[in-house]
Scaffold this active site. Structure first.
Site, PDB file in Angstrom:
ATOM      1  CB  SER A 132      20.003 -45.512  13.049  1.00 45.93           C
ATOM      2  OG  SER A 132      20.399 -44.941  14.274  1.00 45.93           O
ATOM      3  CE1 TYR A 145      15.022 -42.943  13.486  1.00 47.92           C
ATOM      4  CE2 TYR A 145      16.662 -43.546  15.131  1.00 47.92           C
ATOM      5  CZ  TYR A 145      16.343 -43.115  13.853  1.00 47.92           C
ATOM      6  OH  TYR A 145      17.343 -42.857  12.947  1.00 47.92           O
TER       7      TYR A 145
END
Length: 240
Positions: A132, A145
């Site tokens: 990501s 995250y």
């Protein structure tokens, strides 16, 4: 028949589009996801589906062995399964951190360990880890995250260094915001609302996951001696 491809998190989002893309290219597939019914509904030919928690090493290994017994050796593993449970560390439940670590990090390592020895013996193969933009940039309410995705970046680069001498490609793709169910994992409505407001700054609709599937296919379709080490892909209107 073309070579076997394994895709985790294949029931929705990026993984679903990757499955359709590689099936159209003629590859046999092993599709792994939490919801086997969603995998079966894709109706793809030459495809084995398994409900596996990627954090369960034994179950992951068994699924790969079953697919290889039918379709031959794995030539491409796409570690796509991911959890995004956004929250501020001061209040977030530790169980949410553990879930992200188990899927995003342990699951990726489990997949790599399952296929790497065979690829090493054959001196060929490709592993693509889906990370990501949050793997190299910080975002509010993304601490745990981000930690897992920064970890995916680090393990990818390290294993690439180790595996390249055996002609194995270990690649990384880092998508930005896309139209996937990933945000639904988050349990706090106020954080979801803020995320949706951010999306409005990008026109309300973000990147089509098909674009990420096409990018992964492009990375894989390069000659084995060519390694696209990292690819960052996002909507043009995403400014961070």
């Amino acid at each position: 028949m073309k070579k076997l491809i394994v895709i985790t998190g294949a029931g929705s989002g990026f993984g679903k589009e990757m499955a359709k893309t590689f099936s159209e290219m003629g590859h046999p597939l092993l599709l792994i996801g939490r919801n086997k019914a969603a995998l079966d509904q894709l109706g793809l030919v030459n495809t084995l589906t398994r409900s596996v928690d990627v954090g369960n090493q034994a179950a992951f290994n068994d699924a790969i062995l079953a697919a290889e017994s039918v379709y031959g050796d794995v030539d491409l593993l796409i570690n796509n399964a991911g959890q995004m449970l956004l929250g501020d560390v001061g209040n977030q439940a530790a169980t949410e951190w553990e879930r992200m670590i188990n899927v995003n990090l342990i699951g990726t390592l489990n997949g790599i360990q399952a296929v790497l020895p065979g690829m090493t013996d054959r001196k060929s193969g490709t592993i693509i880890n889906v990370s990501s933009i949050a793997g190299f940039k910080a975002f509010e309410n993304h601490a745990a995250y981000c930690a897992t995705k920064f970890g995916v970046h680090g393990l990818t680069e390290t294993i690439r260094l180790e595996a390249s001498k055996n002609n194995i490609r270990v690649l990384l793709i880092s998508p930005g915001v896309a139209e996937t169910p990933l945000l639904s994992h988050t349990t706090r409505d106020d954080i979801k609302d803020g995320y949706h407001a951010w999306k409005q700054t990008m026109g309300g609709t973000t990147m089509d996951p098909k674009a990420v599937a096409n990018a992964v296919a492009f990375m894989y379709d390069m000659p084995q001696e060519v390694s696209i080490r990292e690819l960052v892909i996002a909507s043009t209107l995403q400014d961070n």
